[in-house]
Structures are given as structure tokens and as C-alpha cells.
Design an enzyme around this catalytic site. Structure first.
Site, PDB file in Angstrom:
ATOM      1  N   ARG A  23      27.677  49.461  26.329  1.00 20.60           N
ATOM      2  CA  ARG A  23      28.795  49.755  27.243  1.00 20.60           C
ATOM      3  C   ARG A  23      30.165  49.450  26.612  1.00 20.60           C
ATOM      4  NH1 ARG A  23      31.228  46.962  32.261  1.00 20.60           N
ATOM      5  NH2 ARG A  23      31.747  48.672  33.687  1.00 20.60           N
ATOM      6  N   ILE A  25      35.415  53.244  34.478  1.00 21.97           N
ATOM      7  CA  ILE A  25      34.005  53.173  34.087  1.00 21.97           C
ATOM      8  C   ILE A  25      33.340  52.362  35.193  1.00 21.97           C
ATOM      9  CG2 ILE A  25      34.447  51.176  32.547  1.00 21.97           C
ATOM     10  CD1 ILE A  25      32.076  52.124  30.831  1.00 21.97           C
ATOM     11  N   SER A  26      32.322  52.922  35.818  1.00 27.43           N
ATOM     12  CA  SER A  26      31.725  52.303  37.006  1.00 27.43           C
ATOM     13  C   SER A  26      31.109  50.952  36.700  1.00 27.43           C
ATOM     14  CB  SER A  26      30.640  53.213  37.604  1.00 27.43           C
ATOM     15  OG  SER A  26      31.220  54.345  38.193  1.00 27.43           O
ATOM     16  N   GLN A  27      31.042  50.126  37.742  1.00 28.34           N
ATOM     17  CA  GLN A  27      30.349  48.845  37.678  1.00 28.34           C
ATOM     18  C   GLN A  27      28.887  49.092  37.279  1.00 28.34           C
ATOM     19  OE1 GLN A  27      30.421  47.002  41.511  1.00 28.34           O
ATOM     20  NE2 GLN A  27      29.168  45.269  40.903  1.00 28.34           N
ATOM     21  N   PRO A  28      28.341  48.314  36.339  1.00 28.17           N
ATOM     22  CA  PRO A  28      26.951  48.531  35.928  1.00 28.17           C
ATOM     23  C   PRO A  28      25.957  48.537  37.090  1.00 28.17           C
ATOM     24  CG  PRO A  28      28.040  47.102  34.366  1.00 28.17           C
ATOM     25  CD  PRO A  28      29.015  47.308  35.484  1.00 28.17           C
TER      26      PRO A  28
END
Length: 213
Positions: free
Chosen positions: A37, A63-66
């Protein structure tokens, strides 16, 4: 920038965090453990790459939260070689997770700056979508339909009918619906006209935008 043992260790910690939050699909957890990431993030945020948080990227996107990436991916219940349409390529992180699981990924991005950057960047990490398109996600990709799954990575005020129409029978659409706060919603296509709907809690996404030009 490299992917080191330290980064792998941080990813393993991240996997532990999201599994404690309820992610149980081993394929999803293995993909989160595999995808670097930190390489998808702007240099100023690299030190925070393995925190379970969203961060800014280019073109006012994130970038989205994992956990969110894992949650949406788990809902799709992907089997190898299934055709998945992604609406909102963004940084390419979600794309990479889908490819890592073994999906054949078709992806659409409407921000030209992001599209150009990600189209160049993903193959360098050996993540190659079947097709990457600059265009309006509301329309989907009718020429490649039907899909086993469709994942929308931005908040949609409504469910685009075009996306429902492009699902196979048995296919799944995962989409966050709402304006300020979104409800993660899963649609399963049971027949030509019958869709099963499940609402799965509140999330926050950047808004899904129609093509400007």
C-alpha cells in the site's frame, strides 16, 4: 521506493487489525498482506501507509481505508477468474487487491490526472487490469458485461440502473449510497428483474462524480 521486510511486517499488523474488526475471508486478508500500500501513496503519507485510515491522493480523491477495501471486497466473495468491474480506479490500490485475489478486473476512472498516473503505475507493480477506461462510472462498461461483481469505490447518491443491468444472474453489486454519509449496500441479482438488497452500515466516501467533459 522498495517493498521491504519492515513493510511486510507492518502489513501483517494491518491484517491483524482488520481481522479483529471482522474481516474473515482468507483470500482478502492474504491480498491485503501482499499488496504494498505504501507504493500507492504520495510520499508525504508513506510513513502512515499501514494505519487503518484513508489518506489524500491526487485530484482531491483518497486512498480508501484498508478496512473499507477489505469489507467491500469480502462482500463480493470473489472466486478466481471472475469478471469484476470497479467504478473509481483511484490510486489503483483496490484494483491491486482484486487482482491479487485472482479476479479479472475492468476498471473506470473519471479523473484524467489519476487515470494517467494509475494506468502507468499499476503494470510496474505487475498488476494488470483486463481493461482500464477513462470515463463515466455511472454508465458502467456495457460492452464487457455481464460481470460477476461490480464494486463502487465512491459515494453514489443513487444506484445507477446501468450497473444493476450489467450484473450476471447471481452477480453482486457493492455500492456506498448516500450524500454526506453512505450506507454500504449489497445487491444480489437473483433473476432478470429480481434483486436482493442488504444494507450493511455507515461509511464515508468521496462523492461519485459524473463525467465533466
Amino acid at each position: 521506493m522498495k517493498d521491504t521486510h519492515k513493510h511486510q511486517g507492518l502489513r501483517n499488523q494491518l491484517v491483524k487489525i482488520i481481522s479483529e474488526k471482522g474481516i474473515t475471508d482468507k483470500n482478502v486478508l492474504n491480498a491485503i498482506a501482499a499488496v504494498p500500500r505504501h507504493l500507492f501513496m504520495d510520499s508525504g503519507f508513506v510513513d502512515f501507509a499501514y494505519q487503518d485510515k484513508a489518506f489524500p491522493i491526487a485530484a482531491d480523491q483518497t486512498i480508501s481505508q484498508p478496512y473499507t477495501v477489505a469489507f467491500q471486497t469480502q462482500l463480493l466473495a470473489i472466486k478466481p477468474n471472475q469478471k469484476i468491474l470497479e467504478i473509481g480506479t483511484g490510486s489503483g490500490y483496490q484494483t491491486a487487491v482484486l487482482i491479487e485475489i485472482g479476479a479479472k478486473v475492468y476498471t473506470i476512472e473519471r479523473q484524467l490526472e489519476l487515470f494517467k498516473k494509475t494506468k502507468f503505475f499499476l503494470p510496474k507493480l505487475h498488476y494488470k487490469p483486463k481493461k482500464m477506461v477513462f470515463g463515466d462510472g455511472y454508465k458502467g462498461l456495457p460492452e464487457e458485461a455481464p460481470f460477476d461483481g461490480i464494486i463502487v469505490t465512491a459515494g453514489a447518491p443513487i444506484v445507477p440502473n446501468a450497473l444493476l443491468a450489467q450484473l450476471k444472474i447471481g452477480g453482486k453489486l457493492v455500492i456506498p449510497i448516500g450524500d454526506e454519509v453512505q450506507i454500504m449496500t449489497l445487491f444480489v441479482r437473483n433473476s432478470e428483474k429480481d434483486f436482493e438488497k442488504h444494507e450493511l452500515g455507515e461509511f464515508r466516501f468521496v462523492p461519485m462524480l459524473k463525467e465533466k467533459n
